[in-house]
Motif scaffolding. Structure first.
Motif, short mmCIF file in Angstrom:
data_model
loop_
_atom_site.label_atom_id
_atom_site.label_comp_id
_atom_site.label_asym_id
_atom_site.label_seq_id
_atom_site.Cartn_x
_atom_site.Cartn_y
_atom_site.Cartn_z
N SER A 242 0.82 -1.20 0.00
CA SER A 242 0.00 0.00 0.00
C SER A 242 0.87 1.26 0.00
CB SER A 242 -0.93 -0.02 1.21
OG SER A 242 -1.69 1.16 1.27
N ALA A 243 1.94 1.24 0.78
CA ALA A 243 2.85 2.39 0.83
C ALA A 243 3.51 2.60 -0.53
CB ALA A 243 3.90 2.19 1.92
N LEU A 244 3.92 1.51 -1.18
CA LEU A 244 4.54 1.63 -2.50
C LEU A 244 3.53 2.11 -3.55
CD1 LEU A 244 6.86 -1.50 -2.59
CD2 LEU A 244 7.54 0.91 -2.44
N ARG A 245 2.30 1.67 -3.42
CA ARG A 245 1.27 2.15 -4.36
C ARG A 245 1.03 3.65 -4.19
NH1 ARG A 245 -2.83 -2.63 -4.80
NH2 ARG A 245 -1.95 -3.58 -6.66
N ALA A 246 1.10 4.13 -2.96
CA ALA A 246 0.92 5.56 -2.72
C ALA A 246 2.06 6.34 -3.39
CB ALA A 246 0.86 5.85 -1.23
N VAL A 247 3.27 5.81 -3.33
CA VAL A 247 4.41 6.45 -4.01
C VAL A 247 4.17 6.43 -5.51
CG1 VAL A 247 6.88 6.29 -4.52
CG2 VAL A 247 6.06 5.90 -2.19
N GLU A 248 3.76 5.28 -6.03
CA GLU A 248 3.49 5.16 -7.46
C GLU A 248 2.43 6.17 -7.90
OE1 GLU A 248 1.94 1.87 -10.73
OE2 GLU A 248 2.14 1.29 -8.64
N ASP A 249 1.37 6.29 -7.12
CA ASP A 249 0.30 7.23 -7.45
C ASP A 249 0.82 8.67 -7.47
OD1 ASP A 249 -1.42 5.08 -7.63
OD2 ASP A 249 -2.41 5.46 -5.71
N GLY A 250 1.68 8.99 -6.51
CA GLY A 250 2.25 10.34 -6.46
C GLY A 250 3.14 10.63 -7.66
N VAL A 251 3.97 9.67 -8.04
CA VAL A 251 4.85 9.85 -9.20
C VAL A 251 4.01 9.94 -10.47
CG1 VAL A 251 6.68 8.78 -10.58
CG2 VAL A 251 6.84 8.76 -8.08
N LEU A 252 2.98 9.11 -10.56
CA LEU A 252 2.09 9.14 -11.72
C LEU A 252 1.40 10.50 -11.84
CD1 LEU A 252 0.52 7.80 -14.05
CD2 LEU A 252 -1.04 6.88 -12.33
N ARG A 253 0.88 11.00 -10.73
CA ARG A 253 0.20 12.30 -10.74
C ARG A 253 1.17 13.40 -11.18
NH1 ARG A 253 -4.23 14.36 -8.67
NH2 ARG A 253 -4.74 12.47 -7.55
N THR A 254 2.38 13.39 -10.65
CA THR A 254 3.37 14.39 -11.02
C THR A 254 3.71 14.29 -12.50
OG1 THR A 254 4.30 14.42 -8.79
CG2 THR A 254 5.71 15.24 -10.55
N HIS A 255 3.83 13.06 -13.00
CA HIS A 255 4.15 12.87 -14.41
C HIS A 255 3.06 13.48 -15.30
CE1 HIS A 255 5.75 11.09 -18.04
NE2 HIS A 255 4.59 10.50 -18.28
#
Length: 92
Positions: free
Chosen positions: A46-59
């Protein structure tokens, strides 16, 4: 050369995930109960997914939106294609 956005704001989440993974290793070494280990693994995921979501949003906000704002119509499509490729390659 293109300036890439910073993802430093994701370090706190990554450090949390790292701590959870370290906790899983410790739990396995201690022979802890399976469900407890699975619970900790799910928390790390879940923590890694939150990071992925943040990087995706920034991208999307930075890399794709900036190209559109510049009036470039071909580059955003390339970035969208590469994004779809990475998301489908590793699943979601």
């Amino acid at each position: 050369m293109t300036q890439h956005p910073s993802h430093r704001d994701q370090l706190r989440r990554l450090n949390r995930a790292r701590g959870q993974i370290d906790g899983v290793v410790k739990m396995i070494n201690e022979g802890r109960y399976c469900v407890d280990i699975l619970t900790q693994l799910r928390a790390a995921r879940s923590a890694l997914r939150a990071v992925e979501d943040g990087v995706l949003r920034t991208h999307v906000q930075h890399c794709i939106q900036d190209e559109l704002a510049k009036g470039n119509t071909e580059r955003p499509n390339e970035r969208i294609d590469e994004l779809i490729d990475v998301l489908t390659r590793y699943g979601r």
